[in-house]
Design a protein around this motif. Structure first.
Motif, mmCIF file in Angstrom:
data_model
loop_
_atom_site.group_PDB
_atom_site.id
_atom_site.type_symbol
_atom_site.label_atom_id
_atom_site.label_comp_id
_atom_site.label_asym_id
_atom_site.label_seq_id
_atom_site.Cartn_x
_atom_site.Cartn_y
_atom_site.Cartn_z
ATOM 1 N N SER A 1 -6.101 4.031 2.899
ATOM 2 C CA SER A 1 -6.320 3.070 3.979
ATOM 3 C C SER A 1 -6.233 1.671 3.377
ATOM 4 N N ILE A 2 -5.557 0.773 4.082
ATOM 5 C CA ILE A 2 -5.359 -0.590 3.575
ATOM 6 C C ILE A 2 -5.735 -1.582 4.669
ATOM 7 N N GLU A 3 -6.727 -2.391 4.406
ATOM 8 C CA GLU A 3 -7.201 -3.361 5.385
ATOM 9 C C GLU A 3 -6.353 -4.632 5.358
ATOM 10 N N SER A 4 -6.077 -5.162 6.550
ATOM 11 C CA SER A 4 -5.289 -6.390 6.644
ATOM 12 C C SER A 4 -5.633 -7.106 7.947
ATOM 13 N N GLY A 5 -6.359 -8.219 7.839
ATOM 14 C CA GLY A 5 -6.716 -8.988 9.029
ATOM 15 C C GLY A 5 -7.511 -8.160 10.018
ATOM 16 N N ASN A 6 -7.044 -8.150 11.265
ATOM 17 C CA ASN A 6 -7.746 -7.420 12.324
ATOM 18 C C ASN A 6 -7.383 -5.938 12.376
ATOM 19 N N TYR A 7 -6.472 -5.523 11.509
ATOM 20 C CA TYR A 7 -5.978 -4.150 11.573
ATOM 21 C C TYR A 7 -6.196 -3.419 10.255
ATOM 22 N N ILE A 8 -5.939 -2.127 10.301
ATOM 23 C CA ILE A 8 -6.008 -1.309 9.095
ATOM 24 C C ILE A 8 -4.851 -0.329 9.095
ATOM 25 N N PHE A 9 -4.202 -0.192 7.947
ATOM 26 C CA PHE A 9 -3.114 0.763 7.773
ATOM 27 C C PHE A 9 -3.706 2.063 7.228
ATOM 28 N N HIS A 10 -3.271 3.180 7.777
ATOM 29 C CA HIS A 10 -3.606 4.483 7.212
ATOM 30 C C HIS A 10 -2.290 5.192 6.922
ATOM 31 N N TYR A 11 -2.211 5.833 5.756
ATOM 32 C CA TYR A 11 -0.989 6.596 5.500
ATOM 33 C C TYR A 11 -1.312 7.899 4.788
ATOM 34 N N ILE A 12 -0.412 8.865 4.945
ATOM 35 C CA ILE A 12 -0.459 10.096 4.164
ATOM 36 C C ILE A 12 0.946 10.348 3.631
ATOM 37 N N ILE A 13 1.014 11.030 2.502
ATOM 38 C CA ILE A 13 2.307 11.407 1.927
ATOM 39 C C ILE A 13 2.356 12.933 1.844
ATOM 40 N N GLU A 14 3.390 13.503 2.449
ATOM 41 C CA GLU A 14 3.587 14.947 2.390
ATOM 42 C C GLU A 14 5.067 15.259 2.235
ATOM 43 N N ASN A 15 5.394 16.093 1.253
ATOM 44 C CA ASN A 15 6.768 16.530 1.017
ATOM 45 C C ASN A 15 7.736 15.359 0.871
ATOM 46 N N GLY A 16 7.293 14.335 0.158
ATOM 47 C CA GLY A 16 8.167 13.193 -0.119
ATOM 48 C C GLY A 16 8.349 12.232 1.033
ATOM 49 N N VAL A 17 7.551 12.368 2.087
ATOM 50 C CA VAL A 17 7.646 11.491 3.255
ATOM 51 C C VAL A 17 6.295 10.829 3.498
ATOM 52 N N CYS A 18 6.325 9.532 3.805
ATOM 53 C CA CYS A 18 5.096 8.796 4.099
ATOM 54 C C CYS A 18 4.998 8.553 5.605
ATOM 55 N N TYR A 19 3.849 8.906 6.163
ATOM 56 C CA TYR A 19 3.565 8.699 7.584
ATOM 57 C C TYR A 19 2.475 7.632 7.657
ATOM 58 N N LEU A 20 2.770 6.528 8.307
ATOM 59 C CA LEU A 20 1.857 5.382 8.328
ATOM 60 C C LEU A 20 1.609 4.918 9.758
ATOM 61 N N CYS A 21 0.345 4.626 10.059
ATOM 62 C CA CYS A 21 0.029 4.038 11.364
ATOM 63 C C CYS A 21 -0.810 2.776 11.163
ATOM 64 N N ILE A 22 -0.655 1.845 12.074
ATOM 65 C CA ILE A 22 -1.453 0.624 12.090
ATOM 66 C C ILE A 22 -2.445 0.754 13.235
ATOM 67 N N CYS A 23 -3.724 0.616 12.921
ATOM 68 C CA CYS A 23 -4.776 0.823 13.921
ATOM 69 C C CYS A 23 -5.706 -0.377 13.986
ATOM 70 N N GLU A 24 -6.408 -0.469 15.108
ATOM 71 C CA GLU A 24 -7.521 -1.401 15.171
ATOM 72 C C GLU A 24 -8.610 -0.910 14.220
ATOM 73 N N LYS A 25 -9.340 -1.841 13.625
ATOM 74 C CA LYS A 25 -10.334 -1.465 12.624
ATOM 75 C C LYS A 25 -11.438 -0.571 13.190
#
Length: 208
Positions: free
Chosen positions: A52-76
């Motif tokens: 999880s990576i915090e940035s301003g009013n939002y937070i990024f969450h990501y997972i890596i599976e089988n060489g692919v990164c899935y990332l979403c930007i969410c409200e904190k």
């Protein structure tokens, strides 16, 4: 709530799919989407598989599976457990549908744009945290998300912080060493008190 979602190949940061957002969201999130691309460029085979990576009013969450990164930007305020559950569902479906095509040579950016249909459908399910589906997810005994590494975007962009797994382990080792040192000091103090404490108290009483 989940604001937007992006999928990329870890080996080179190639964007594979992204959710189609309305004009207002595009304007609101343009800077953050740029930051997401920076995250993709920083990833490698040694990167933390969940972060999880915090940035301003939002937070990024990501997972890596089988060489692919899935990332979403969410409200904190959006529950972290739901965010990672959402990403897990995307990863499972994407791998079933396109897993054997990800490493094809000559793959073009956003080659799997049709995956947006599944992302939008799943995103709607996860939007309202009060639905029975999401309450059940929150109560499930899933992986302890409190142990997932949390970073700050500013540290990544300007201070050379790393997303590598070894960097996280090094930080944990430093914390453990400090904890051990503190405990050892407390034990030493307790031993000194047991050895010298009672006589010192008697002396204080005699000379008071």
């Amino acid at each position: 709530m989940v604001k937007t979602t992006m999928v990329a190949r870890v080996s080179d940061g190639l964007p594979l799919a992204a959710s189609m957002d309305d004009e207002q969201s595009e304007t609101e999130l343009s800077e953050y989407k740029g930051q997401a691309k920076t995250i993709f460029r920083r990833l490698n085979l040694n990167s933390e598989p969940r972060c999880s990576i915090e940035s301003g009013n939002y937070i990024f969450h990501y997972i890596i599976e089988n060489g692919v990164c899935y990332l979403c930007i969410c409200e904190k305020s959006y529950p972290r457990k739901l965010a990672f559950s959402y990403l897990e569902e995307l990863a499972k479906e994407f791998n079933l549908s396109y897993g054997n095509e990800v490493d094809k040579p000559g793959l073009r950016p956003y080659a799997f744009v049709k995956f947006d249909t599944f992302m939008q459908k799943t995103k709607r399910i996860y939007q309202d945290t009060r639905t029975q589906h999401n309450l059940t997810k929150l109560n499930e005994d899933l992986q302890d998300v409190t142990r997932i590494m949390t970073k700050n975007m500013e540290d990544l962009l300007w201070r050379g912080d790393s997303l590598d797994r070894m960097s996280h382990i090094s930080g944990e080792l430093k914390d453990s060493a400090k904890l051990f040192k503190d405990k050892a000091r407390d034990l030493n103090l307790q031993a000194l008190y047991r050895k010298y404490g009672p006589p010192a108290i008697v002396i204080l009483i005699l000379f008071s």
